[in-house]
Design a protein around this motif. Sequence first.
Motif, PDB file in Angstrom:
ATOM      1  N   PRO A  72       0.916  -1.177  -0.169  1.00 27.01           N
ATOM      2  CA  PRO A  72       0.075   0.011   0.071  1.00 27.01           C
ATOM      3  C   PRO A  72       0.844   1.211   0.133  1.00 27.01           C
ATOM      4  O   PRO A  72       2.075   1.281   0.249  1.00 27.01           O
ATOM      5  CB  PRO A  72      -0.883  -0.003   1.205  1.00 27.01           C
ATOM      6  N   ALA A  73       0.190   2.282  -0.303  1.00 27.13           N
ATOM      7  CA  ALA A  73       1.229   3.626  -0.407  1.00 27.13           C
ATOM      8  C   ALA A  73       1.406   3.928   0.713  1.00 27.13           C
ATOM      9  O   ALA A  73       0.492   3.763   1.952  1.00 27.13           O
ATOM     10  CB  ALA A  73       0.237   4.589  -1.267  1.00 27.13           C
ATOM     11  N   GLU A  74       2.444   4.769   1.066  1.00 25.34           N
ATOM     12  CA  GLU A  74       2.884   5.300   2.412  1.00 25.34           C
ATOM     13  C   GLU A  74       2.968   4.344   3.565  1.00 25.34           C
ATOM     14  O   GLU A  74       2.624   4.347   4.690  1.00 25.34           O
ATOM     15  CB  GLU A  74       2.009   6.233   2.950  1.00 25.34           C
ATOM     16  N   THR A  75       3.679   3.021   3.015  1.00 18.54           N
ATOM     17  CA  THR A  75       3.852   2.005   4.262  1.00 18.54           C
ATOM     18  C   THR A  75       5.373   1.915   4.359  1.00 18.54           C
ATOM     19  O   THR A  75       6.111   2.213   3.448  1.00 18.54           O
ATOM     20  CB  THR A  75       3.303   0.818   3.731  1.00 18.54           C
ATOM     21  N   GLU A  76       5.632   1.276   5.368  1.00 19.56           N
ATOM     22  CA  GLU A  76       6.997   1.068   5.773  1.00 19.56           C
ATOM     23  C   GLU A  76       7.711   0.223   4.403  1.00 19.56           C
ATOM     24  O   GLU A  76       6.848  -0.929   4.255  1.00 19.56           O
ATOM     25  CB  GLU A  76       7.269   0.623   7.321  1.00 19.56           C
ATOM     26  N   PRO A  77       8.943   0.063   4.446  1.00 18.41           N
ATOM     27  CA  PRO A  77       9.620  -0.804   3.627  1.00 18.41           C
ATOM     28  C   PRO A  77       9.459  -2.342   4.084  1.00 18.41           C
ATOM     29  O   PRO A  77       9.388  -3.217   3.059  1.00 18.41           O
ATOM     30  CB  PRO A  77      11.022  -0.385   3.453  1.00 18.41           C
ATOM     31  N   ASN A  78       9.345  -2.481   5.285  1.00 17.67           N
ATOM     32  CA  ASN A  78       9.390  -3.894   5.795  1.00 17.67           C
ATOM     33  C   ASN A  78       7.736  -4.376   5.755  1.00 17.67           C
ATOM     34  O   ASN A  78       7.776  -5.507   6.311  1.00 17.67           O
ATOM     35  CB  ASN A  78       9.688  -4.010   7.165  1.00 17.67           C
ATOM     36  N   TRP A  79       6.821  -3.678   5.283  1.00 18.20           N
ATOM     37  CA  TRP A  79       5.364  -4.263   5.049  1.00 18.20           C
ATOM     38  C   TRP A  79       5.465  -5.319   4.025  1.00 18.20           C
ATOM     39  O   TRP A  79       4.652  -6.446   4.479  1.00 18.20           O
ATOM     40  CB  TRP A  79       4.629  -3.189   4.653  1.00 18.20           C
TER      41      TRP A  79
ATOM     42  N   ALA B 160       1.366   0.545  -4.341  1.00 16.38           N
ATOM     43  CA  ALA B 160       0.027   0.682  -4.727  1.00 16.38           C
ATOM     44  C   ALA B 160      -0.540  -0.175  -6.101  1.00 16.38           C
ATOM     45  O   ALA B 160      -1.215  -0.081  -6.530  1.00 16.38           O
ATOM     46  CB  ALA B 160      -0.637   2.081  -4.909  1.00 16.38           C
ATOM     47  N   GLY B 161       0.698  -0.940  -6.260  1.00 20.14           N
ATOM     48  CA  GLY B 161       0.294  -1.858  -7.783  1.00 20.14           C
ATOM     49  C   GLY B 161       0.559  -0.983  -8.785  1.00 20.14           C
ATOM     50  O   GLY B 161      -0.044  -1.713  -9.984  1.00 20.14           O
ATOM     51  N   GLU B 162       0.930   0.132  -8.839  1.00 26.61           N
ATOM     52  CA  GLU B 162       0.861   0.619 -10.052  1.00 26.61           C
ATOM     53  C   GLU B 162       1.503   0.246 -11.367  1.00 26.61           C
ATOM     54  O   GLU B 162       0.776   0.322 -12.387  1.00 26.61           O
ATOM     55  CB  GLU B 162       1.576   2.102  -9.751  1.00 26.61           C
ATOM     56  N   VAL B 163       2.704  -0.357 -11.283  1.00 24.26           N
ATOM     57  CA  VAL B 163       3.281  -0.941 -12.474  1.00 24.26           C
ATOM     58  C   VAL B 163       2.563  -2.425 -12.863  1.00 24.26           C
ATOM     59  O   VAL B 163       2.340  -2.522 -14.062  1.00 24.26           O
ATOM     60  CB  VAL B 163       4.837  -1.314 -11.931  1.00 24.26           C
ATOM     61  N   ALA B 164       2.155  -2.915 -11.725  1.00 23.64           N
ATOM     62  CA  ALA B 164       1.155  -4.228 -12.141  1.00 23.64           C
ATOM     63  C   ALA B 164      -0.182  -3.874 -12.726  1.00 23.64           C
ATOM     64  O   ALA B 164      -0.557  -4.415 -13.865  1.00 23.64           O
ATOM     65  CB  ALA B 164       0.872  -4.845 -10.842  1.00 23.64           C
ATOM     66  N   PHE B 165      -0.748  -2.961 -12.343  1.00 24.13           N
ATOM     67  CA  PHE B 165      -1.957  -2.425 -13.112  1.00 24.13           C
ATOM     68  C   PHE B 165      -1.597  -1.845 -14.493  1.00 24.13           C
ATOM     69  O   PHE B 165      -2.346  -2.030 -15.521  1.00 24.13           O
ATOM     70  CB  PHE B 165      -2.414  -0.970 -12.213  1.00 24.13           C
ATOM     71  N   GLU B 166      -0.358  -1.139 -14.681  1.00 30.07           N
ATOM     72  CA  GLU B 166      -0.066  -0.837 -16.248  1.00 30.07           C
ATOM     73  C   GLU B 166       0.159  -2.018 -16.969  1.00 30.07           C
ATOM     74  O   GLU B 166      -0.302  -1.593 -18.295  1.00 30.07           O
ATOM     75  CB  GLU B 166       1.075   0.147 -15.883  1.00 30.07           C
TER      76      GLU B 166
END
Length: 218
Positions: free
Chosen positions: A122-129, A151-157
Amino acid sequence: MLHRTTDPGSDQIADLLEVHPKTRKIPPFLYRIAVLWACILAGLFFALIAYGTTPGPSSSPPTESPLGPVSGELQTSATTDWEVVMAVHPKCPCTVASLNELNRLLTKVDDDVTCRFLVYHPAETEPNWIDGKINSRLSQFPRSIIQPDEAGEVAFEMGMQTSGAVVVFDPHGKTRFHGGITVSRNHEGDNLGVRSISMLIQGQTPPLSTTPVFGCRL
């Protein structure tokens, strides 16, 4: 003087009645409860089947890869590699089956394939998420890179909206396959996705160029 005679048959009937008393009738409301429970269990059973066999959303990918080749990022000199890009939700248990099927595919064509894992967070989450068992498993795949995907932007693209979805690009960057590589949610076994990709990479004509994707939505 009168003598009372007894019928042996009557004595036997009396004995049977003592041993086998009259069966009590089951109250009608217990039948209704039993039928209700049977309907509930049947409904849950069919709901689980429907859940496991309902594909997740997806859309058509671009005709060419919008990404640079994995071989370049791995600093290898290979120029004839096929590339498998997989969308991964690190919290989706269904993705384990997709990774196992991908591993099975690579045992057949490993020398000709590189992998890129687009790991959703998700957007604005810590890297260790994204840390966990699934992300640790990704690091065990050879000739691959793990790319966090906010936020899955590349996957959605690339038309991937469900964890476990893959897009396959040939050595020229052309899209040749997209879809899933399991037959249902979290179910391993022979499937048309793995079979089609394997045939495609080996220069054969695959039965399909797209398949349904079963997994968690990104």
